[in-house]
Design a protein around this motif. Structure first.
Motif, PDB file in Angstrom:
ATOM      1  N   SER A   9     -34.322 -15.902 -38.161  1.00 26.43           N
ATOM      2  CA  SER A   9     -36.007 -16.168 -38.105  1.00 26.43           C
ATOM      3  C   SER A   9     -36.213 -17.511 -38.518  1.00 26.43           C
ATOM      4  O   SER A   9     -37.262 -18.179 -38.203  1.00 26.43           O
ATOM      5  CB  SER A   9     -36.800 -15.121 -38.695  1.00 26.43           C
ATOM      6  N   GLU A  10     -35.754 -17.758 -39.759  1.00 24.95           N
ATOM      7  CA  GLU A  10     -35.851 -19.124 -40.227  1.00 24.95           C
ATOM      8  C   GLU A  10     -35.489 -20.058 -39.234  1.00 24.95           C
ATOM      9  O   GLU A  10     -36.126 -21.100 -39.033  1.00 24.95           O
ATOM     10  CB  GLU A  10     -34.941 -19.519 -41.612  1.00 24.95           C
ATOM     11  N   GLU A  43     -41.200 -25.687 -34.800  1.00 23.44           N
ATOM     12  CA  GLU A  43     -41.633 -26.929 -35.601  1.00 23.44           C
ATOM     13  C   GLU A  43     -41.377 -28.277 -34.791  1.00 23.44           C
ATOM     14  O   GLU A  43     -42.044 -29.219 -34.685  1.00 23.44           O
ATOM     15  CB  GLU A  43     -41.366 -26.959 -37.165  1.00 23.44           C
ATOM     16  N   ASP A  71     -38.203 -20.584 -36.685  1.00 22.94           N
ATOM     17  CA  ASP A  71     -39.473 -21.129 -36.929  1.00 22.94           C
ATOM     18  C   ASP A  71     -39.147 -22.750 -36.904  1.00 22.94           C
ATOM     19  O   ASP A  71     -40.126 -23.634 -36.614  1.00 22.94           O
ATOM     20  CB  ASP A  71     -39.806 -20.910 -38.494  1.00 22.94           C
TER      21      ASP A  71
END
Length: 120
Positions: free
Chosen positions: A93-94, A101, A97
């Motif tokens: 999940s990191e 970005e 993200d």
């Protein structure tokens, strides 16, 4: 000069001692067969770790032991990839993200180039 000449023996590694009273170390001979059909033996100490491959003294090719003993296949660890190391530091999940970005930044940069407004 004639009085300093060595007489009676050559200059090589000759020993005039007899072998009586000498106890040799325990030895063993292992036979090897190369891929080109040559057979030869190599002498090893009795306590030596015996190799499974040896270079043929005639042709230089790889020779295997005549008694059929083969090397043990060692279980190796698979190589760690960049992805494996990345997963050790961040969760999926990191990473998603961070990817979002970076994609947003790239899209903004492309939009600015298309409209001619690029910040320096």
């Amino acid at each position: 000069m004639a009085d300093r000449a060595l007489r009676g023996s050559g200059l090589g590694a000759k020993s005039f001692e007899d072998e009586s009273g000498i106890e040799f170390a325990a030895r063993q001979e292992i036979g090897f067969d190369c891929t080109r059909g040559h057979h030869f033996t190599v002498t090893f100490a009795a306590e030596a770790e015996l190799p499974t491959l040896w270079e043929c003294p005639r042709c230089g090719s790889e020779a295997k032991r005549s008694d059929g003993v083969v090397a043990e296949v060692k279980e190796g660890k698979p190589a760690r990839t960049h992805w494996d190391m990345l997963l050790e530091r961040r969760s999926i999940s990191e990473l998603e993200d961070l990817l979002a970005e970076r994609l947003d930044l790239l899209r903004q940069d492309d939009d600015q180039r298309a409209t001619g407004r690029h910040s320096a």
